[in-house]
Design a protein around this motif. Structure first.
Motif, PDB file in Angstrom:
ATOM      1  N   LEU A 155      14.999  -4.031   4.980  1.00  0.00           N
ATOM      2  CA  LEU A 155      16.293  -3.806   4.838  1.00  0.00           C
ATOM      3  C   LEU A 155      16.605  -3.830   3.999  1.00  0.00           C
ATOM      4  N   LYS A 156      17.419  -3.240   2.479  1.00  0.00           N
ATOM      5  CA  LYS A 156      17.737  -4.153   1.641  1.00  0.00           C
ATOM      6  C   LYS A 156      19.058  -4.751   1.981  1.00  0.00           C
ATOM      7  N   THR A 157      19.115  -5.699   1.467  1.00  0.00           N
ATOM      8  CA  THR A 157      20.993  -7.047   1.703  1.00  0.00           C
ATOM      9  C   THR A 157      20.800  -7.260   0.299  1.00  0.00           C
ATOM     10  N   ASP A 158      21.933  -8.329   0.473  1.00  0.00           N
ATOM     11  CA  ASP A 158      22.794  -8.663  -0.775  1.00  0.00           C
ATOM     12  C   ASP A 158      21.800  -9.520  -1.052  1.00  0.00           C
ATOM     13  N   ALA A 159      20.892 -10.534  -0.690  1.00  0.00           N
ATOM     14  CA  ALA A 159      19.672 -11.448  -0.764  1.00  0.00           C
ATOM     15  C   ALA A 159      19.183 -10.985  -1.141  1.00  0.00           C
ATOM     16  N   GLY A 160      18.394  -9.393  -1.439  1.00  0.00           N
ATOM     17  CA  GLY A 160      17.239  -8.250  -1.629  1.00  0.00           C
ATOM     18  C   GLY A 160      16.125  -8.178   0.026  1.00  0.00           C
ATOM     19  N   TRP A 161      15.174  -8.374  -0.401  1.00  0.00           N
ATOM     20  CA  TRP A 161      14.801  -7.194   0.734  1.00  0.00           C
ATOM     21  C   TRP A 161      14.248  -7.905   1.859  1.00  0.00           C
ATOM     22  N   THR A 162      13.992  -8.114   2.818  1.00  0.00           N
ATOM     23  CA  THR A 162      14.031  -8.964   4.567  1.00  0.00           C
ATOM     24  C   THR A 162      12.986  -8.069   5.122  1.00  0.00           C
ATOM     25  N   PHE A 163      12.620  -8.289   5.809  1.00  0.00           N
ATOM     26  CA  PHE A 163      12.185  -7.686   7.230  1.00  0.00           C
ATOM     27  C   PHE A 163      12.962  -7.656   8.292  1.00  0.00           C
ATOM     28  N   ARG A 164      13.335  -6.411   8.895  1.00  0.00           N
ATOM     29  CA  ARG A 164      14.148  -6.067  10.113  1.00  0.00           C
ATOM     30  C   ARG A 164      13.456  -6.719  11.299  1.00  0.00           C
ATOM     31  N   LYS A 180      -7.235 -11.893   6.988  1.00  0.00           N
ATOM     32  CA  LYS A 180      -6.661 -10.883   6.315  1.00  0.00           C
ATOM     33  C   LYS A 180      -6.061 -10.300   6.866  1.00  0.00           C
ATOM     34  N   ILE A 181      -4.708  -9.907   6.958  1.00  0.00           N
ATOM     35  CA  ILE A 181      -3.824  -9.300   7.647  1.00  0.00           C
ATOM     36  C   ILE A 181      -3.214  -7.819   7.282  1.00  0.00           C
ATOM     37  N   ALA A 182      -3.571  -6.960   8.007  1.00  0.00           N
ATOM     38  CA  ALA A 182      -3.083  -5.642   7.341  1.00  0.00           C
ATOM     39  C   ALA A 182      -1.343  -4.916   8.672  1.00  0.00           C
ATOM     40  N   ALA A 183      -0.213  -4.590   7.489  1.00  0.00           N
ATOM     41  CA  ALA A 183       0.788  -4.107   8.989  1.00  0.00           C
ATOM     42  C   ALA A 183       1.546  -3.276   8.008  1.00  0.00           C
ATOM     43  N   GLU A 184       3.216  -2.966   9.325  1.00  0.00           N
ATOM     44  CA  GLU A 184       3.238  -2.631   8.240  1.00  0.00           C
ATOM     45  C   GLU A 184       4.461  -2.824   8.924  1.00  0.00           C
ATOM     46  N   GLY A 185       5.865  -2.545   8.799  1.00  0.00           N
ATOM     47  CA  GLY A 185       7.542  -2.425   8.963  1.00  0.00           C
ATOM     48  C   GLY A 185       8.813  -2.098   8.269  1.00  0.00           C
ATOM     49  N   VAL A 186       9.417  -2.324   9.007  1.00  0.00           N
ATOM     50  CA  VAL A 186      10.849  -2.274   8.530  1.00  0.00           C
ATOM     51  C   VAL A 186      11.369  -2.612   7.345  1.00  0.00           C
ATOM     52  N   ASP A 208       0.955  -1.137   0.055  1.00  0.00           N
ATOM     53  CA  ASP A 208      -0.111   0.441   0.370  1.00  0.00           C
ATOM     54  C   ASP A 208       0.925   1.352   0.143  1.00  0.00           C
ATOM     55  N   GLU A 209       2.075   1.263   0.459  1.00  0.00           N
ATOM     56  CA  GLU A 209       2.808   2.403   0.731  1.00  0.00           C
ATOM     57  C   GLU A 209       4.412   2.356   1.670  1.00  0.00           C
ATOM     58  N   VAL A 210       5.004   2.940   0.797  1.00  0.00           N
ATOM     59  CA  VAL A 210       6.417   2.875   0.557  1.00  0.00           C
ATOM     60  C   VAL A 210       6.852   4.056   1.366  1.00  0.00           C
ATOM     61  N   ILE A 211       7.455   4.187   2.375  1.00  0.00           N
ATOM     62  CA  ILE A 211       8.200   5.492   2.963  1.00  0.00           C
ATOM     63  C   ILE A 211       9.560   5.306   3.689  1.00  0.00           C
ATOM     64  N   GLN A 212      10.412   5.986   2.590  1.00  0.00           N
ATOM     65  CA  GLN A 212      11.791   6.443   3.148  1.00  0.00           C
ATOM     66  C   GLN A 212      12.125   7.267   4.220  1.00  0.00           C
ATOM     67  N   PRO A 213      12.061   6.617   5.376  1.00  0.00           N
ATOM     68  CA  PRO A 213      12.834   7.751   6.845  1.00  0.00           C
ATOM     69  C   PRO A 213      14.201   8.141   6.463  1.00  0.00           C
ATOM     70  N   GLU A 214      15.041   7.473   5.804  1.00  0.00           N
ATOM     71  CA  GLU A 214      16.141   8.607   5.552  1.00  0.00           C
ATOM     72  C   GLU A 214      16.553   8.839   4.399  1.00  0.00           C
ATOM     73  N   LEU A 215      16.024  10.252   4.061  1.00  0.00           N
ATOM     74  CA  LEU A 215      16.835  10.466   2.739  1.00  0.00           C
ATOM     75  C   LEU A 215      18.090   9.436   2.054  1.00  0.00           C
ATOM     76  N   SER A 216      18.735   9.850   3.261  1.00  0.00           N
ATOM     77  CA  SER A 216      20.628   9.364   2.965  1.00  0.00           C
ATOM     78  C   SER A 216      20.439   7.603   2.647  1.00  0.00           C
ATOM     79  N   ASN A 217      19.898   7.010   3.217  1.00  0.00           N
ATOM     80  CA  ASN A 217      19.618   5.772   3.372  1.00  0.00           C
ATOM     81  C   ASN A 217      18.266   4.743   2.269  1.00  0.00           C
ATOM     82  N   SER A 218      18.622   4.578   1.222  1.00  0.00           N
ATOM     83  CA  SER A 218      17.784   3.915   0.170  1.00  0.00           C
ATOM     84  C   SER A 218      18.074   2.568   1.029  1.00  0.00           C
TER      85      SER A 218
END
Length: 235
Positions: free
Chosen positions: A226-235, A218-224, A45-55
């Motif tokens: 992180l992009k790693t060498d293996a792809g995107w993962t949840f913190r 059905k579940i609605a959620a929000e989480g952080v 639904d939405e992607v937020i980048q909280p730190e402009l210097s860290n994509s």
């Protein structure tokens, strides 16, 4: 030539996760804990980048369907055990069912009593007859149960721990299977925990039966993420 390649290059640099990235990360996080869990219908639904210097770090808001259906060997073993419990009840009813010898014993018990001046031999004869009829009841019961146990397809057997016939020791050959324990965890980071907390808001929960019959929420959620060498993962 460079002017044409630049827009494509910039497009390829997008560091935002997609819904498929979210699904893959959720699967690694949840399905790895319970092989019966399934993730589907993922919507980002939405992607937020909280730190402009860290994509490589974003906050995602998303929804998905989490389902669990336990099948395979456990269910087969459970159904066979449940069947054995029905058979066990039938054995108990068969054991208690009065036979011909029990009818004779009851008539004997309610017979006319010996007079007070009866001889010792007469009393001894009555005692012998009582034991004989009781023994007949035991043997009749034993043979009835033995015949039935022999037709239970190996679910039960008769043991001799209590002595020779007509003593009856029923041995259960089918044990209740253990529920897949890797799926039982009330933590909110596990499929069971998420399902349980969601289902509780809707009414009474019988997790084992619901798992076997198949259940999804059905579940609605929000989480952080992180992009790693293996792809995107949840913190």
């Amino acid at each position: 030539m460079i002017a044409f390649l630049l827009p494509a290059f910039l497009l390829g640099c997008s560091s935002k996760p997609s819904s498929s990235d979210v699904k893959e990360a959720l699967s690694k996080q949840l399905v790895s804990q319970c092989k019966f869990a399934k993730i589907s219908d993922v919507n980002l639904d939405e992607v937020i980048q909280p730190e402009l210097s860290n994509s490589n770090k974003v906050v995602v808001k998303y929804s998905y369907e989490l389902g669990v259906k336990v099948d395979g060997g456990y269910v087969d073993d459970l159904r066979r055990w449940e069947k054995s419990q029905e058979v066990k009840k039938q054995i108990g009813e068969l054991y208690d069912k009065p036979g011909e010898s029990k009818v004779l014993l009851d008539k004997w018990i309610h017979r006319e009593r010996l007079p007070s001046n009866a001889s010792n031999e007469e009393y001894e004869a009555e005692e012998v007859e009582s034991r004989r009829l009781e023994r007949l009841v035991e043997f009749e019961r034993y043979e009835r149960v033995k015949k039935f146990v022999g037709s239970t397809d190996g679910m039960f057997a008769l043991g001799d721990d209590f002595g020779p016939p007509p003593a009856i020791k029923l041995i259960e050959k089918i044990k209740e299977p253990d529920f897949p324990t890797e799926c039982i965890d009330y933590s909110q980071s596990t499929p069971f925990g998420l399902l349980h907390s969601t289902l509780r808001r809707e009414g009474p929960v019988n997790a084992v039966n619901q798992y076997i019959n198949g259940v999804s929420v059905k579940i609605a959620a929000e989480g952080v993420m992180l992009k790693t060498d293996a792809g995107w993962t949840f913190r």
